[in-house]
Design an enzyme around this catalytic site. Sequence first.
Site, short mmCIF file in Angstrom:
data_model
loop_
_atom_site.label_atom_id
_atom_site.label_comp_id
_atom_site.label_asym_id
_atom_site.label_seq_id
_atom_site.Cartn_x
_atom_site.Cartn_y
_atom_site.Cartn_z
N LYS A 1 0.82 -1.22 0.00
CA LYS A 1 0.00 0.00 0.00
C LYS A 1 0.85 1.27 0.00
CE LYS A 1 -4.11 -2.05 2.14
NZ LYS A 1 -5.14 -1.91 3.22
N TYR B 1 -12.39 -1.05 -4.25
CA TYR B 1 -12.96 -1.29 -2.91
C TYR B 1 -14.48 -1.13 -2.89
CZ TYR B 1 -8.47 -1.70 -0.43
OH TYR B 1 -7.26 -2.13 0.04
N PHE C 1 -15.70 4.16 6.62
CA PHE C 1 -14.28 4.42 6.31
C PHE C 1 -13.99 4.44 4.81
CE2 PHE C 1 -14.51 -0.22 7.24
CZ PHE C 1 -14.02 -0.74 6.04
N ARG D 1 -2.92 -14.18 3.66
CA ARG D 1 -3.66 -13.52 4.74
C ARG D 1 -2.94 -13.73 6.08
NH1 ARG D 1 -7.72 -9.89 3.51
NH2 ARG D 1 -8.26 -10.18 5.69
N THR E 1 -6.35 -7.17 10.16
CA THR E 1 -6.56 -5.84 9.58
C THR E 1 -5.98 -4.74 10.48
OG1 THR E 1 -8.61 -6.69 8.64
CG2 THR E 1 -8.32 -4.29 8.63
N ARG F 1 1.75 -6.66 8.95
CA ARG F 1 0.97 -5.57 9.54
C ARG F 1 1.42 -5.28 10.97
NH1 ARG F 1 -4.97 -7.05 6.95
NH2 ARG F 1 -4.88 -5.54 5.23
N ASN G 1 -2.24 0.11 6.98
CA ASN G 1 -1.82 -1.22 7.42
C ASN G 1 -0.98 -1.95 6.36
OD1 ASN G 1 -3.81 -1.85 5.61
ND2 ASN G 1 -5.17 -2.88 7.05
N HIS H 1 -2.30 -5.33 1.32
CA HIS H 1 -3.64 -5.88 1.01
C HIS H 1 -3.49 -7.32 0.54
CE1 HIS H 1 -7.64 -6.30 -0.82
NE2 HIS H 1 -6.99 -6.93 -1.79
N GLU I 1 -9.79 -9.17 -8.32
CA GLU I 1 -8.72 -8.23 -7.99
C GLU I 1 -7.51 -8.40 -8.92
OE1 GLU I 1 -9.81 -7.56 -3.28
OE2 GLU I 1 -7.99 -8.69 -3.80
P1 DAT Z 1 -8.55 -6.49 5.08
O1 DAT Z 1 -7.69 -5.48 4.35
O2 DAT Z 1 -7.83 -7.10 6.25
O3 DAT Z 1 -9.15 -7.54 4.16
P2 DAT Z 1 -11.16 -5.23 5.14
O4 DAT Z 1 -11.42 -5.90 3.82
O5 DAT Z 1 -12.18 -5.40 6.22
O6 DAT Z 1 -9.76 -5.67 5.74
O7 DAT Z 1 -10.99 -3.67 4.92
C1 DAT Z 1 -10.28 -3.20 3.78
C2 DAT Z 1 -9.39 -2.06 4.24
O8 DAT Z 1 -10.20 -0.99 4.73
C3 DAT Z 1 -8.45 -2.39 5.39
O9 DAT Z 1 -7.24 -3.00 4.97
C4 DAT Z 1 -8.20 -1.05 5.99
C5 DAT Z 1 -9.53 -0.35 5.81
N1 DAT Z 1 -10.36 -0.50 7.01
C6 DAT Z 1 -11.01 -1.60 7.45
N2 DAT Z 1 -11.66 -1.38 8.60
C7 DAT Z 1 -11.42 -0.07 8.90
C8 DAT Z 1 -11.81 0.80 9.97
N3 DAT Z 1 -12.58 0.37 10.97
N4 DAT Z 1 -11.34 2.08 9.95
C9 DAT Z 1 -10.56 2.53 8.95
N5 DAT Z 1 -10.16 1.77 7.90
C10 DAT Z 1 -10.58 0.49 7.89
MG MG Z 2 -10.54 -7.35 2.64
#
Ligand code: DAT
Ligand code: MG
Length: 140
Positions: free
Chosen positions: A11, A51, A59, A87, A93, A104, A114, A117, A128
């Site tokens: 990222k 996304y 968010f 993963r 996350t 992470r 973080n 991805h 993706e």
């Molecule tokens: P991951 O990236 O672990 O698959 P996710 O798909 O739930 O997690 O979310 C995608 C991204 O969105 C994540 O890497 C960071 C951001 N994100 C997720 N939850 C968040 C939150 N509560 N506040 C801010 N950003 C968030």
């Molecule tokens: Mg995800």
Amino acid sequence: MAEERTLAIIKPDATARGLTDEFIERYQARGFTIVAMKRTNLSPAQAEEFYAVHRSKEFYPSLTAFMSSGPCVAMVLEGEDVIAKNREFMGATDPAKAEPGTLRREFGSDVQHNVIHGSDGPETARFEISFFFNPLELSS
Ligand code: DAT
Ligand code: MG
């Protein structure tokens, strides 16, 4: 477990901190096979499309702004059970909740910044990977 492909993205927070080479080396040292890779800077519209599944989350605006704020490096990883293995290597996350030794936990700043991805399942991986790479780039 069958041979799979998954998408990983270094990222913009990680590329800005000069961590790209370190991450690539860690993936290779861990035995991941990288079959395609590119550095690119997503537009806000491209980040929103990538996304789209998170469109309803509060968010979403800050996530898509962050993901288009600078260059990222997309990588296609290939191997047995590689979706889950990536993963696991990434960690949870929220970096504060990620296991020690994960990318992470070691490099992430907060739940948004973080550093990495990873696709979360076979269908997501297909979408993706094709978002970033065309068939010719995936022919190896
Ligand atoms: P991951 O990236 O672990 O698959 P996710 O798909 O739930 O997690 O979310 C995608 C991204 O969105 C994540 O890497 C960071 C951001 N994100 C997720 N939850 C968040 C939150 N509560 N506040 C801010 N950003 C968030
Ligand atoms: Mg995800």
